[in-house]
Design a protein around this motif. Structure first.
Motif, PDB file in Angstrom:
ATOM      1  N   ASP A 199       0.820  -1.210   0.000  1.00  0.00           N
ATOM      2  CA  ASP A 199       0.000   0.000   0.000  1.00  0.00           C
ATOM      3  C   ASP A 199       0.854   1.260   0.000  1.00  0.00           C
ATOM      4  OD1 ASP A 199      -2.436  -1.315  -0.026  1.00  0.00           O
ATOM      5  OD2 ASP A 199      -2.466  -1.532   2.147  1.00  0.00           O
ATOM      6  N   GLN A 256      -6.407   3.774   1.004  1.00  0.00           N
ATOM      7  CA  GLN A 256      -5.129   4.026   1.639  1.00  0.00           C
ATOM      8  C   GLN A 256      -5.132   5.334   2.425  1.00  0.00           C
ATOM      9  OE1 GLN A 256      -3.614   1.664   1.993  1.00  0.00           O
ATOM     10  NE2 GLN A 256      -1.843   2.501   3.024  1.00  0.00           N
ATOM     11  N   LEU A 257      -5.827   6.332   1.870  1.00  0.00           N
ATOM     12  CA  LEU A 257      -5.920   7.624   2.548  1.00  0.00           C
ATOM     13  C   LEU A 257      -6.679   7.504   3.864  1.00  0.00           C
ATOM     14  CD1 LEU A 257      -6.631  10.065  -0.415  1.00  0.00           C
ATOM     15  CD2 LEU A 257      -4.481   9.641   0.768  1.00  0.00           C
ATOM     16  N   SER A 258      -7.476   6.438   3.972  1.00  0.00           N
ATOM     17  CA  SER A 258      -8.266   6.248   5.179  1.00  0.00           C
ATOM     18  C   SER A 258      -7.559   5.363   6.192  1.00  0.00           C
ATOM     19  CB  SER A 258      -9.607   5.597   4.825  1.00  0.00           C
ATOM     20  OG  SER A 258     -10.295   6.403   3.902  1.00  0.00           O
ATOM     21  N   TYR A 259      -6.352   4.973   5.868  1.00  0.00           N
ATOM     22  CA  TYR A 259      -5.656   4.066   6.775  1.00  0.00           C
ATOM     23  C   TYR A 259      -4.162   4.270   6.618  1.00  0.00           C
ATOM     24  CZ  TYR A 259      -5.182  -0.174   9.571  1.00  0.00           C
ATOM     25  OH  TYR A 259      -4.914  -1.070  10.580  1.00  0.00           O
ATOM     26  N   VAL A 260      -3.707   5.388   7.108  1.00  0.00           N
ATOM     27  CA  VAL A 260      -2.301   5.763   6.955  1.00  0.00           C
ATOM     28  C   VAL A 260      -1.497   5.133   8.079  1.00  0.00           C
ATOM     29  CG1 VAL A 260      -0.729   7.688   6.785  1.00  0.00           C
ATOM     30  CG2 VAL A 260      -3.051   7.918   5.917  1.00  0.00           C
ATOM     31  N   GLU A 261      -0.488   4.382   7.713  1.00  0.00           N
ATOM     32  CA  GLU A 261       0.219   3.616   8.738  1.00  0.00           C
ATOM     33  C   GLU A 261       1.560   4.224   9.147  1.00  0.00           C
ATOM     34  OE1 GLU A 261      -0.672  -0.790   8.808  1.00  0.00           O
ATOM     35  OE2 GLU A 261      -0.592  -0.417   6.669  1.00  0.00           O
ATOM     36  N   GLN A 266       4.320   8.139   5.113  1.00  0.00           N
ATOM     37  CA  GLN A 266       3.101   8.201   4.327  1.00  0.00           C
ATOM     38  C   GLN A 266       2.239   9.380   4.772  1.00  0.00           C
ATOM     39  OE1 GLN A 266      -0.147   4.981   3.176  1.00  0.00           O
ATOM     40  NE2 GLN A 266       1.700   4.077   4.000  1.00  0.00           N
ATOM     41  N   ARG A 267       2.165   9.558   6.094  1.00  0.00           N
ATOM     42  CA  ARG A 267       1.365  10.643   6.629  1.00  0.00           C
ATOM     43  C   ARG A 267       1.900  11.982   6.136  1.00  0.00           C
ATOM     44  NH1 ARG A 267      -0.569   8.469  11.255  1.00  0.00           N
ATOM     45  NH2 ARG A 267       1.522   8.347  12.075  1.00  0.00           N
ATOM     46  N   VAL A 317       0.799  12.515   2.495  1.00  0.00           N
ATOM     47  CA  VAL A 317      -0.622  12.849   2.415  1.00  0.00           C
ATOM     48  C   VAL A 317      -0.865  14.264   2.921  1.00  0.00           C
ATOM     49  CG1 VAL A 317      -2.927  12.241   3.247  1.00  0.00           C
ATOM     50  CG2 VAL A 317      -1.327  10.439   2.590  1.00  0.00           C
ATOM     51  N   ARG A 329     -10.248   2.419  13.168  1.00  0.00           N
ATOM     52  CA  ARG A 329      -9.471   2.637  11.944  1.00  0.00           C
ATOM     53  C   ARG A 329      -9.798   1.582  10.899  1.00  0.00           C
ATOM     54  NH1 ARG A 329      -4.646   4.927  11.335  1.00  0.00           N
ATOM     55  NH2 ARG A 329      -3.484   2.997  11.022  1.00  0.00           N
ATOM     56  N   ASN A 359     -11.672  11.014  10.139  1.00  0.00           N
ATOM     57  CA  ASN A 359     -10.525  10.479   9.420  1.00  0.00           C
ATOM     58  C   ASN A 359      -9.229  11.066   9.986  1.00  0.00           C
ATOM     59  OD1 ASN A 359      -8.705   9.567   7.425  1.00  0.00           O
ATOM     60  ND2 ASN A 359     -10.308   9.635   5.871  1.00  0.00           N
ATOM     61  N   ASN A 374      -6.431   8.812  12.022  1.00  0.00           N
ATOM     62  CA  ASN A 374      -5.142   8.617  11.367  1.00  0.00           C
ATOM     63  C   ASN A 374      -4.031   9.467  11.967  1.00  0.00           C
ATOM     64  OD1 ASN A 374      -5.442   6.614   9.160  1.00  0.00           O
ATOM     65  ND2 ASN A 374      -7.100   7.988   8.567  1.00  0.00           N
ATOM     66  N   TYR A 413      -3.764  12.749  12.404  1.00  0.00           N
ATOM     67  CA  TYR A 413      -3.521  14.111  11.961  1.00  0.00           C
ATOM     68  C   TYR A 413      -4.014  15.104  13.016  1.00  0.00           C
ATOM     69  CZ  TYR A 413      -2.909  11.959   7.371  1.00  0.00           C
ATOM     70  OH  TYR A 413      -2.485  11.184   6.336  1.00  0.00           O
TER      71      TYR A 413
END
Lengths: 213, 213
Positions: free
Chosen positions: A60, A116-121, A125-126, A129, B111, B175, B179, B181
DNA sequence: CAAAAATAATGAGCTTACTCATTTTTCTAT
DNA sequence: ATAGAAAAATGAGTAAGCTCATTATTTTTG
């Protein structure tokens, strides 16, 4: 650009990352995200299977890596398309329609991205985004600011709140579009109706209309 | 209730589905979604590994199955909590804070759910999610409608558009919360600011204030 | 009631994302 | 230039979600 400053090690890493990203991009486009195996990406990039995972923690992650740059381009195109409209509401609609056009060209991939935008690990990645989000809402804020000069928006209205709210509306309806709750026409109607409401809240008090379309 | 109308086959299916759902619920709560294997769920439910997949197409589907009912309860609690506030804006904030409280009790699970809401695969799943959405925005619409009587909202404003826009704002910030933010305080501030803007658009023209908090 | 058809359950096996102990490459210090 | 340290690459191995040919159960038909 300090090109010469790259050590051999850094150069190698850079090249390898580029090869992996390019291979992933081509394969995702050609056979779709789910149908592409990490082994195929590794083969196409000329690296071992395990090497993929030193550049992206998960498959992902690759998706974000691959599309970060592309998205920045799309947002820039959206900004230009928006500027062709005179009124703020139509600017906002044009802006998001350009992005929706992009996603509609490859729906399965767009769905994977949305997921993927809904589950940033990872932190990396964060950061990617976040950068995209800031770029996008920044453009919106500029459009809203410009509308203050024309009197379409009251000078006192907070730019970031307004931009964020417009984005929230878009985000929900994009979700609807990608997951089959809305077709494209419904998507555009919902966007128009909701934007009209939000912009009514932005308008100067004396100009507020009692009837929302 | 037409209890006797269930054939033996239907009764068996019903029981097995209930056992699987209960087992999944307990295991997800106890060790988390990712750490729970479908084999464990099957063992706990007393069925073979493959049987799981005749009741849920994927492990993710199980998540929706398990939490659909629970979510309906949460939405009902949110509605009651909202009614304790006199003004619409505070009602909306209370409403979504109740739901956020629920999600904060088990962030990893929330999540996973959020991820699933962004990637709906089967028709069954879409129907469950749609039902939840309708329930939720329906309550919101009722609150907005009631606010028309107090003069807080102009009579001409479209209920579904307004409810949908409020939900969009909540959805984006949830969201952000899930995540990483936003922390909870930022989440509430963002919700308040955005709701204030949206409600300004709902207000009667003469009552509109030139300054949004 | 027996046979046949329809539906559901099973679990061994497959695929594939991801891990990690080992090997290879690059950098640094003397 | 060489030894030793640090970083990166490797690929066989592992785990887990899911498939599907086979078996079991329930219903329907004659």
């Amino acid at each position: 650009m300090a090109v010469a400053a790259l050590s051999r090690r850094e150069q190698n890493k850079h090249d390898k990352r580029a090869r992996i990203t390019a291979a992933a991009r081509a394969l995702f486009a050609h056979k779709g995200f789910a149908a592409t195996t990490t082994q195929e990406i590794a083969d196409a990039a000329g690296v071992a299977a395990g090497t993929i995972f030193t550049y992206a923690r998960t498959k992902d992650d690759l998706l974000i890596l691959v599309f970060h740059d592309e998205m920045l381009d799309v947002v820039e195109r959206a900004r230009k398309r928006a500027l062709q409209q005179p009124r703020l509401r139509d600017q906002a609609i044009a802006f998001f329609n350009e992005i929706a056009d992009y996603h509609e060209r490859d729906l399965p991939l767009a769905r994977a991205l949305m997921r993927q935008l809904s589950y940033v690990e990872s932190t990396d990645q964060r950061a990617l985004v976040s950068q995209l989000m800031r770029r996008l809402t920044g453009h919106l804020a500029k459009l809203i600011d410009a509308a203050k000069a024309t009197g379409e928006v009251a000078a006192s209205r907070p730019l970031t709140v307004a931009a964020r709210t417009l984005f929230a509306v878009y985000f929900l309806h994009l979700n609807g579009l990608l997951n089959g709750y809305l077709d494209r026409a419904q998507f555009e109607r919902a966007l128009t109706a909701d934007f009209t409401l939000v912009l009514a809240g932005l308008a100067p008090a004396r100009a507020a209309k009692s009837k929302i379309q």
